[in-house]
Motif scaffolding. Structure first.
Motif, PDB file in Angstrom:
ATOM      1  N   ASN A  26      46.745  41.690  36.062  1.00  0.00           N
ATOM      2  CA  ASN A  26      45.351  41.769  36.508  1.00  0.00           C
ATOM      3  C   ASN A  26      45.154  41.098  37.856  1.00  0.00           C
ATOM      4  N   ALA A  27      45.928  40.054  38.124  1.00  0.00           N
ATOM      5  CA  ALA A  27      45.829  39.387  39.430  1.00  0.00           C
ATOM      6  C   ALA A  27      46.401  40.276  40.525  1.00  0.00           C
ATOM      7  N   LEU A  28      47.498  40.962  40.221  1.00  0.00           N
ATOM      8  CA  LEU A  28      48.130  41.826  41.218  1.00  0.00           C
ATOM      9  C   LEU A  28      47.351  43.116  41.454  1.00  0.00           C
ATOM     10  N   PRO A  35      36.986  41.078  41.118  1.00  0.00           N
ATOM     11  CA  PRO A  35      37.340  40.687  42.487  1.00  0.00           C
ATOM     12  C   PRO A  35      38.854  40.554  42.639  1.00  0.00           C
ATOM     13  N   ALA A  36      39.312  40.724  43.857  1.00  0.00           N
ATOM     14  CA  ALA A  36      40.737  40.545  44.139  1.00  0.00           C
ATOM     15  C   ALA A  36      41.099  39.066  43.988  1.00  0.00           C
ATOM     16  N   ALA A  37      42.291  38.823  43.480  1.00  0.00           N
ATOM     17  CA  ALA A  37      42.763  37.450  43.310  1.00  0.00           C
ATOM     18  C   ALA A  37      43.167  36.872  44.666  1.00  0.00           C
ATOM     19  N   THR A  38      43.014  35.579  44.797  1.00  0.00           N
ATOM     20  CA  THR A  38      43.461  34.901  46.011  1.00  0.00           C
ATOM     21  C   THR A  38      44.975  34.703  45.933  1.00  0.00           C
ATOM     22  N   ALA A  39      45.572  34.377  47.062  1.00  0.00           N
ATOM     23  CA  ALA A  39      47.012  34.109  47.087  1.00  0.00           C
ATOM     24  C   ALA A  39      47.357  32.951  46.154  1.00  0.00           C
ATOM     25  N   GLU A  40      46.503  31.950  46.108  1.00  0.00           N
ATOM     26  CA  GLU A  40      46.738  30.796  45.240  1.00  0.00           C
ATOM     27  C   GLU A  40      46.683  31.211  43.767  1.00  0.00           C
ATOM     28  N   GLN A  41      45.742  32.069  43.416  1.00  0.00           N
ATOM     29  CA  GLN A  41      45.631  32.533  42.032  1.00  0.00           C
ATOM     30  C   GLN A  41      46.850  33.363  41.631  1.00  0.00           C
ATOM     31  N   ILE A  42      47.312  34.218  42.531  1.00  0.00           N
ATOM     32  CA  ILE A  42      48.492  35.027  42.247  1.00  0.00           C
ATOM     33  C   ILE A  42      49.711  34.123  42.075  1.00  0.00           C
ATOM     34  N   SER A  43      49.850  33.141  42.954  1.00  0.00           N
ATOM     35  CA  SER A  43      50.962  32.206  42.845  1.00  0.00           C
ATOM     36  C   SER A  43      50.930  31.480  41.509  1.00  0.00           C
TER      37      SER A  43
END
Length: 66
Positions: A26-28, A35-43
């Motif tokens: 879901n993050a990707l 909403p789109a995930a932030t880079a920090e959330q994806i990490s």
């Protein structure tokens, strides 16, 4: 409370992995309307998914060959 059995530990590890995998997916690629995930959330999702995969590997007795 008794310690979980091997089959219970395996089931719990598998459920935790599946939840982390879904969260990462879901993050990707967020579902419509999210909403789109932030880079920090994806990490963070990658780190959690890796930790849950390591837990599942241990629960099933598979050695880490790294």
């Amino acid at each position: 409370m008794a310690a979980p059995t091997t089959s219970e530990s395996r089931a719990l590890a598998k459920l935790a992995w599946e939840a982390a995998w879904e969260r990462l997916g879901n993050a990707l690629q967020p579902p419509p309307g999210y909403p789109a995930a932030t880079a920090e959330q994806i990490s963070e999702c990658f780190h959690v998914a890796q930790a849950r995969l390591d837990e599942m590997r241990a629960a099933f007795g598979v050695p880490d060959d790294r």
